[in-house]
Design a protein around this motif. Structure first.
Motif, mmCIF file in Angstrom:
data_model
loop_
_atom_site.group_PDB
_atom_site.id
_atom_site.type_symbol
_atom_site.label_atom_id
_atom_site.label_comp_id
_atom_site.label_asym_id
_atom_site.label_seq_id
_atom_site.Cartn_x
_atom_site.Cartn_y
_atom_site.Cartn_z
ATOM 1 N N THR A 246 8.062 -13.965 6.475
ATOM 2 C CA THR A 246 6.798 -14.571 6.053
ATOM 3 C C THR A 246 6.325 -13.971 4.738
ATOM 4 O OG1 THR A 246 4.510 -15.030 6.702
ATOM 5 C CG2 THR A 246 5.403 -12.882 7.316
ATOM 6 N N ASN A 247 5.613 -14.767 3.981
ATOM 7 C CA ASN A 247 4.943 -14.299 2.769
ATOM 8 C C ASN A 247 3.435 -14.497 2.863
ATOM 9 O OD1 ASN A 247 7.210 -13.406 1.210
ATOM 10 N ND2 ASN A 247 7.771 -15.552 0.885
ATOM 11 N N THR A 248 2.965 -14.769 4.079
ATOM 12 C CA THR A 248 1.536 -14.934 4.322
ATOM 13 C C THR A 248 0.955 -13.584 4.750
ATOM 14 O OG1 THR A 248 1.884 -17.222 5.017
ATOM 15 C CG2 THR A 248 -0.197 -16.181 5.642
ATOM 16 N N ILE A 249 -0.008 -13.091 3.965
ATOM 17 C CA ILE A 249 -0.548 -11.749 4.208
ATOM 18 C C ILE A 249 -1.079 -11.602 5.627
ATOM 19 C CG2 ILE A 249 -2.452 -10.207 3.598
ATOM 20 C CD1 ILE A 249 -2.044 -10.975 0.688
ATOM 21 N N ALA A 250 -1.780 -12.603 6.102
ATOM 22 C CA ALA A 250 -2.402 -12.510 7.431
ATOM 23 C C ALA A 250 -1.379 -12.420 8.553
ATOM 24 C CB ALA A 250 -3.318 -13.707 7.653
ATOM 25 N N ASP A 251 -0.131 -12.838 8.292
ATOM 26 C CA ASP A 251 0.891 -12.844 9.335
ATOM 27 C C ASP A 251 1.800 -11.615 9.301
ATOM 28 O OD1 ASP A 251 -0.055 -15.280 10.191
ATOM 29 O OD2 ASP A 251 1.382 -16.448 9.002
#
Length: 284
Positions: A246-251
């Motif tokens: 993932t590249n989504t900070i929240a994940d």
């Protein structure tokens, strides 16, 4: 019968030695051509010996340099893992990581674990009000001008970031911490909200810069490890709680770290180190 040695004459016979001319003919010296051939063969043997010696010398040096890089790399990867485990330490949920890329990560963390609390109050009263320019705290010891702080209601996870502007008062009752910006929220005591924490925190960036991996804490730069590959010396990959990339900070829940060490004087002594770090301070 007695012999009179004085009167006895001994006849001496001369011995003539004849040399064999054929043997003398076979005992001639070394010719110039044979001498040159001998010198050339000797030079070739010496050169071959030197090549073998240099190869063994390079092999020993390479082994020593590789061992040094292995030792340095193992220490560096352990220290990197230790640093990244601190991502989000002491911070409210959802605001621990600031930015991510393939070779850097920026985050908040309470590195010093310096914290205090706001004195308790009656339900319905404010511990902090909008436009307040200072905080009343139980103890301001250890806090200092320009430090970053966060006010956090642990019951509701409500928070607000600010900075200290001036020297805190550690003598008065209660102690006070002057703020850079007026507060923008009310923090009200309630049945569950009886405990408001004030923590000092740091903004940290770990990333690749040339042939160094740098650690920047609140604008102060420290070379964390040197002699890494300038293109892929530090590689970071991010994964969610299910192990998916993932590249989504929240994940982000886990980070894979790859460190590629180099020896600038011996390109054969390049070694790669890897480890994975689960972010224990970030809730899944």
């Amino acid at each position: 019968m007695n012999l009179d040695l004085k009167k006895t004459k001994i006849k001496e016979t001369p011995v003539v030695v004849k040399a064999d001319s054929r043997a003398l003919g076979n005992s001639r010296g070394v010719s110039l051509v044979e001498l040159i051939i001998g010198i050339v063969i000797g030079a070739i043997l010496i050169a071959a010996g030197l090549k073998v010696f240099e190869a063994q010398k390079d092999s020993f040096e390479g082994a020593g340099e590789e061992a040094l890089i292995r030792s340095k790399g193992r220490l560096a990867i352990r220290l990197l893992a230790k640093e990244i485990r601190l991502v989000g330490f002491g911070m409210p949920t959802g605001v621990q990581i600031l930015s991510i890329s393939s070779n850097s990560i920026s985050y908040r963390a309470a590195l010093s674990d310096l914290r205090t609390t706001i004195p308790p109050g009656e339900p319905g009263t404010n511990s902090v009000s909008i436009d307040d320019t200072s905080l009343n705290v139980v103890s301001a010891l250890g806090f200092a001008d320009l430090q970053n702080i966060v006010v956090h209601d642990l019951a509701t996870d409500e928070y607000e970031f600010n900075s200290i502007n001036g020297e805190p008062d550690t003598i008065g009752a209660p102690n006070t911490i002057p703020l850079l910006d007026p507060m923008t929220k009310d923090f009200t005591f309630g049945i569950n909200s009886r405990f408001f924490r004030v923590s000092q925190y740091n903004k940290v960036t770990i990333g690749l810069s040339g042939t160094n991996v740098q650690k920047v804490v609140d604008g102060q730069t420290l070379v964390f490890v040197n002699n890494v590959d300038s293109s892929n010396g530090l590689v970071l990959k991010y994964f969610d709680v299910n192990g998916n990339s993932t590249n989504t900070i929240a994940d982000v829940h886990k980070i894979s770290i790859t460190l590629n060490m180099i020896d600038p004087e011996n390109t054969r002594a390049n070694i790669q180190f890897k480890t994975d770090v689960t972010l224990r301070n970030i809730a899944p």
